[in-house]
Design a protein around this motif. Structure first.
Motif, mmCIF file in Angstrom:
data_model
loop_
_atom_site.group_PDB
_atom_site.id
_atom_site.type_symbol
_atom_site.label_atom_id
_atom_site.label_comp_id
_atom_site.label_asym_id
_atom_site.label_seq_id
_atom_site.Cartn_x
_atom_site.Cartn_y
_atom_site.Cartn_z
ATOM 1 N N UNK A 170 38.718 44.765 40.689
ATOM 2 C CA UNK A 170 39.699 45.419 39.829
ATOM 3 C C UNK A 170 40.409 46.552 40.553
ATOM 4 N N UNK A 171 39.673 47.321 41.354
ATOM 5 C CA UNK A 171 40.293 48.413 42.086
ATOM 6 C C UNK A 171 41.213 47.894 43.189
ATOM 7 N N UNK A 172 40.888 46.733 43.755
ATOM 8 C CA UNK A 172 41.798 46.116 44.724
ATOM 9 C C UNK A 172 43.108 45.734 44.055
ATOM 10 N N UNK A 173 43.018 45.192 42.832
ATOM 11 C CA UNK A 173 44.232 44.841 42.085
ATOM 12 C C UNK A 173 45.029 46.087 41.744
ATOM 13 N N UNK A 174 44.321 47.173 41.378
ATOM 14 C CA UNK A 174 45.006 48.432 41.073
ATOM 15 C C UNK A 174 45.743 48.966 42.295
ATOM 16 N N UNK B 10 43.667 48.560 49.264
ATOM 17 C CA UNK B 10 43.538 47.232 48.655
ATOM 18 C C UNK B 10 42.912 46.250 49.636
ATOM 19 N N UNK B 11 43.359 46.295 50.898
ATOM 20 C CA UNK B 11 42.791 45.400 51.913
ATOM 21 C C UNK B 11 41.310 45.680 52.133
ATOM 22 N N UNK B 12 40.929 46.961 52.092
ATOM 23 C CA UNK B 12 39.522 47.315 52.274
ATOM 24 C C UNK B 12 38.677 46.795 51.116
ATOM 25 N N UNK B 13 39.167 46.984 49.894
ATOM 26 C CA UNK B 13 38.443 46.464 48.737
ATOM 27 C C UNK B 13 38.351 44.933 48.796
ATOM 28 N N UNK C 208 40.610 45.664 32.541
ATOM 29 C CA UNK C 208 39.378 46.313 32.133
ATOM 30 C C UNK C 208 39.754 47.567 31.363
ATOM 31 N N UNK C 209 39.364 47.637 30.083
ATOM 32 C CA UNK C 209 39.792 48.745 29.229
ATOM 33 C C UNK C 209 39.266 50.081 29.739
ATOM 34 N N UNK C 210 38.058 50.087 30.276
ATOM 35 C CA UNK C 210 37.479 51.339 30.775
ATOM 36 C C UNK C 210 38.262 51.850 31.980
#
Length: 410
Positions: A273-277, A359-362, A304-306
């Protein structure tokens, strides 16, 4: 989630109408304002906007729905056509004729008709919220405002390809464990309903005291055979209640927060999810979207709502004049390495490039976690499978072995 019929005014004053899916009317209003529209009226409705036209009821249920692959291919084709200087109406006409999916062909037809009526491309796409996400629509609006619509479509194609690849890898990694778990549940059901009752008749003929494990298995089997309708009803009611709870705002928020704490799967969900963000934020920032609006738009891509609430918390902090780094620290979802990269990007003015690196790292971390997921799950599955076999062996064969030994001693 429920659907809401809305009326809104665009930045140019044009009245927009449509149906949008959202947790509540406030969420729909936020999506409209994130796209630059001012809500006028939002009313809950029972169905979404359709593009079925005069097709039969059978066709509506039998034909394939519009998929993310259709939208991804459409984005690439739009980039190619606009880059080549093809007029948009002429390009859409060609895409409509060559559309593989009849449902998506009708969507393109409706977009053409909306453009003929004087609407902007983003407003025409907004009539189909089930096909184009709020993030997609927001990026198209950015392309219209900046005159870089072709580049935006190319970035959207890359974004959709990354998102689809991420989801496909997660499904691939969880396919084997899911199959084993389902097989174990079915095996336990068959043993409880069909196998143990047959052994129970044999044990009853011995008229001897049975071991504790055997008595537990017989009791479990008898309960399952006698009360399976009640167990089925409780299970159905539990699933229905859980789904109803998920449709509430607090339920979705708490469940999404709990998912991130699951063993093994939680860290994969968080990193994916953080990669998508990070990828979405880099795309928005490099397209010229202001940071506050970019965070609003990007929060809609976080499934993800949270985490969505954490991103909105960052946006509120930036609106108050705080730095990206400070709001990221307060969000509490970034690792120290990522926070350091955000600090460097903010100081150097190249936050979009650093977000691409994040993003690449995630993505690399998610790829590694997915490759090792099966290896991490296999010992757990083997342990449960071994425990199940041990219980069955002790419960079924131990009394037979004891009685056989007694008979031999006689």
């Amino acid at each position: 989630m429920p659907f809401f019929a809305y009326k809104a005014r665009s930045a140019s004053g044009e009245l927009l109408q449509g149906v949008m899916e959202g947790a509540d009317s406030g969420a729909v209003a936020n999506q409209l304002m994130a796209g630059g529209s001012t809500p006028v009226d939002i009313v809950e409705t029972k169905k979404a906007v359709t593009t079925s036209g005069d097709i039969s009821l059978w066709q509506r249920f039998s034909e394939k729905k519009v998929t993310s692959m259709d939208v991804q291919l459409f984005s690439r084709q739009m980039y190619t056509l606009l880059k080549a200087g093809v007029p948009i109406m002429r390009g859409l006409a060609g895409l409509q004729e060559s559309a593989v999916s009849p449902a998506f062909g009708r969507v393109i037809k409706d977009i053409r008709e909306s453009l003929d009526a004087g609407r902007e491309l983003s407003a025409a796409m907004a009539r189909h919220p089930a096909v184009f996400t709020p993030f997609y629509l927001s990026m198209v609006r950015v392309g219209e405002m900046t005159g870089r619509l072709d580049g935006v479509f190319l970035r959207l194609f890359d974004h959709l390809e990354f998102d689809r690849d991420m989801r496909a890898r997660v499904k691939s990694a969880t396919r084997y464990p899911t199959f084993v778990i389902v097989a174990m549940i079915l095996a336990m059901a068959v043993v409880n309903i069909f196998v143990i009752p047959q052994f129970q008749q044999v044990f009853a003929s011995f008229k001897a005291e049975l071991p504790l494990m055997t008595r537990i298995l017989i009791g479990t089997s008898s309960f399952t055979v006698n009360y399976w309708p009640a167990m089925l009803a409780v299970m159905v009611a539990g699933v229905a209640g859980f789904k109803a709870w998920l449709r509430t705002v607090p339920g979705r928020y708490n469940w999404d927060r709990l998912k991130l704490r699951f063993p093994l799967a939680g860290k994969i969900l968080l990193k994916g999810t953080m990669a998508r963000f990070a990828r979405s934020f880099a795309l928005s920032s490099s397209s010229g979207v202001p940071i506050v609006q970019a965070l609003t738009v990007v929060s809609q891509t976080v499934d993800n709502a949270y985490l969505c609430a954490r991103v909105e918390q960052m946006r509120d902090g930036v609106e108050r004049g705080e730095s990206i780094l400070r709001t990221s620290v307060a969000a509490g979802v970034f690792t120290p390495v990522v926070l350091q990269m955000i600090a460097i990007g903010e100081e150097s003015g190249s936050l979009d490039e650093l977000m691409d690196e994040i993003a690449a790292m995630y993505e690399r971390e998610v790829d590694y976690e997915l490759k090792t997921l099966s290896a991490q799950i296999e010992p757990i599955l083997i342990t449960f499978l071994g425990a199940m076999v041990l219980v069955l062996a002790l419960g079924i064969f131990l009394p037979i072995w004891d009685l056989g030994r007694v008979a031999m001693n006689k």
